[in-house]
Design a protein around this motif. Structure first.
Motif, short mmCIF file in Angstrom:
data_model
loop_
_atom_site.label_atom_id
_atom_site.label_comp_id
_atom_site.label_asym_id
_atom_site.label_seq_id
_atom_site.Cartn_x
_atom_site.Cartn_y
_atom_site.Cartn_z
N SER A 167 0.81 -1.22 0.00
CA SER A 167 0.00 0.00 0.00
C SER A 167 0.84 1.27 0.00
N LYS A 168 2.07 1.20 0.48
CA LYS A 168 2.94 2.37 0.70
C LYS A 168 2.40 3.27 1.81
N THR A 191 8.24 22.71 -2.22
CA THR A 191 8.96 21.68 -1.46
C THR A 191 7.97 20.80 -0.70
N VAL A 192 8.43 19.61 -0.36
CA VAL A 192 7.62 18.61 0.35
C VAL A 192 8.39 18.15 1.58
N ASP A 298 -1.77 15.12 -14.17
CA ASP A 298 -1.82 15.76 -12.85
C ASP A 298 -1.90 14.71 -11.74
N VAL A 299 -2.62 13.61 -11.99
CA VAL A 299 -2.65 12.53 -11.01
C VAL A 299 -1.28 11.87 -10.93
N HIS A 300 -0.64 11.71 -12.07
CA HIS A 300 0.72 11.14 -12.09
C HIS A 300 1.68 12.01 -11.29
N GLN A 301 1.58 13.32 -11.45
CA GLN A 301 2.45 14.21 -10.69
C GLN A 301 2.12 14.19 -9.20
N ALA A 302 0.84 14.04 -8.87
CA ALA A 302 0.48 13.90 -7.46
C ALA A 302 1.10 12.64 -6.87
N LEU A 303 1.16 11.57 -7.65
CA LEU A 303 1.82 10.35 -7.21
C LEU A 303 3.32 10.58 -7.01
N ALA A 306 3.66 12.41 -3.80
CA ALA A 306 3.47 11.48 -2.68
C ALA A 306 4.72 10.65 -2.45
N GLU A 307 5.36 10.22 -3.53
CA GLU A 307 6.62 9.47 -3.40
C GLU A 307 7.71 10.35 -2.80
N ALA A 308 7.72 11.63 -3.16
CA ALA A 308 8.68 12.56 -2.56
C ALA A 308 8.42 12.70 -1.07
#
Length: 327
Positions: A167-168, A191-192, A298-303, A306-308
């Motif tokens: 699930s991460k 930044t994140v 945009d969903v791909h970039q949100a992913l 999230a990985e960041a």
């Protein structure tokens, strides 16, 4: 428009209920490895239950396949659907990793079919109202936004949510939706930074986003709460504060800087679920060829963001989104 549904869990149930409410859609088949789940949804949709994807695709001719599987299983079946020339609808995060998501996007482009990645809150009147109030300057320039989700630990197929290798964790499964929504409402992220703790049935994360505007967004997620699900939002600007609480969904509360208080009622009652409006929009896009309000990129970039955040939680260091290769 003919639709087949793959996955009979809680998300599949939401989709099935919404598809049944759409008057111009035929559900040609429902598939789940658990016969009871498949039979239940097939009965709801007045459709046919299947035990395997291969059996369903061999006996039905859907235009669209809704893939409602655990994230770690989605890529395999989305690629199968694409290979069969079917349009695909699924929910964010689309795939287990952003690299897997890129494989899906490339396969769909090569085959000439469309994929639609759901972020159901995008179609909620409450988030639409929040965006509208901020865009109109009701609270001035937004400096700080807080979003908090809390509720019981979700229960999926073989408790896959509690297996972080699959699930991460809550950042990728829950907070990715808020990352998408905050970029839509407030703009790009600079930044994140994140913290994440998971143990003994508790999964808690705090993700802090610094925006290009200089504003700050704090996203908190808590699985394992004994109370029912709750979402709270507060956005503070230099002219006021807007608040939303899912336990009081009938209105927004807007407090002006001068101290006066107004209650702003949602523009229209929510006659259907957000999933209904989302599926209605996606299917209309397929019929008309129009662009989706939820862009796959945009969903791909949100992913990716999230990985960041997950990397930040692991290293204890902020991650610059602007410095990442996100195209």
């Amino acid at each position: 428009m003919k639709v087949a549904l793959l996955g009979g869990g809680s998300l599949g149930t939401q989709y099935a209920q919404s598809l049944c409410e759409l008057g111009n859609v035929e559900v040609t088949g429902v598939c789940d490895i658990q016969a009871e789940a498949a039979n239940k949804l097939a009965s709801l949709c007045q459709s046919i239950a299947y035990a395997s994807y291969e059996e369903m695709i061999a006996n039905t001719e859907p235009d669209i396949i809704c893939v409602c599987l655990p994230t770690f299983m989605q890529k395999e079946y989305i690629l199968k659907a694409i290979a069969h020339g079917k349009h695909v609808i699924c929910e964010a995060p689309m795939a287990a990793t952003s690299a897997e998501a890129e494989d899906i996007m490339s396969a769909a482009e090569a085959k000439g079919v469309r994929i639609f990645i759901g972020v159901a809150e995008r179609f909620s009147p409450y988030y639409k109202n929040l965006k509208d109030k901020i865009a109109k300057g009701s609270i001035g320039d937004v400096g700080v936004t807080h979003i908090q989700h809390s509720g019981p630990q979700p229960r999926g197929y073989k408790d896959w949510y509690t297996d972080e290798s699959k699930s991460k964790g809550i950042i990728q499964q829950r907070l990715i939706h808020d990352i998408f929504l905050m970029r839509w409402i407030l703009g790009e992220i600079r930044t994140v930074y994140a913290m994440h703790r998971a143990a003994s049935g508790i999964d808690y994360a705090l993700v802090t986003l610094r925006l290009e505007t200089g504003g700050i967004v704090n996203l908190a997620g808590h699985w394992g709460d004994s109370e029912p699900y709750r979402c709270r939002i507060e956005a503070a600007g230099n002219k006021g504060v807007v608040r939303y609480d899912s336990r009081n969904t009938s209105s927004y509360e807007l407090k002006k800087k001068q101290g006066s208080a107004n209650t702003i009622t949602a523009e229209s009652p929510m006659l259907h679920s957000s999933y209904y409006y989302q599926l209605e929009h996606f299917i209309d896009c397929i019929r008309s060829g129009a662009a989706s309000q939820v862009a796959v990129k945009d969903v791909h970039q949100a992913l990716q963001i999230a990985e960041a955040a997950i990397r930040s939680a692991q290293t204890g260091m902020p991650v610059p989104w602007g410095g990442m290769n996100h195209g």
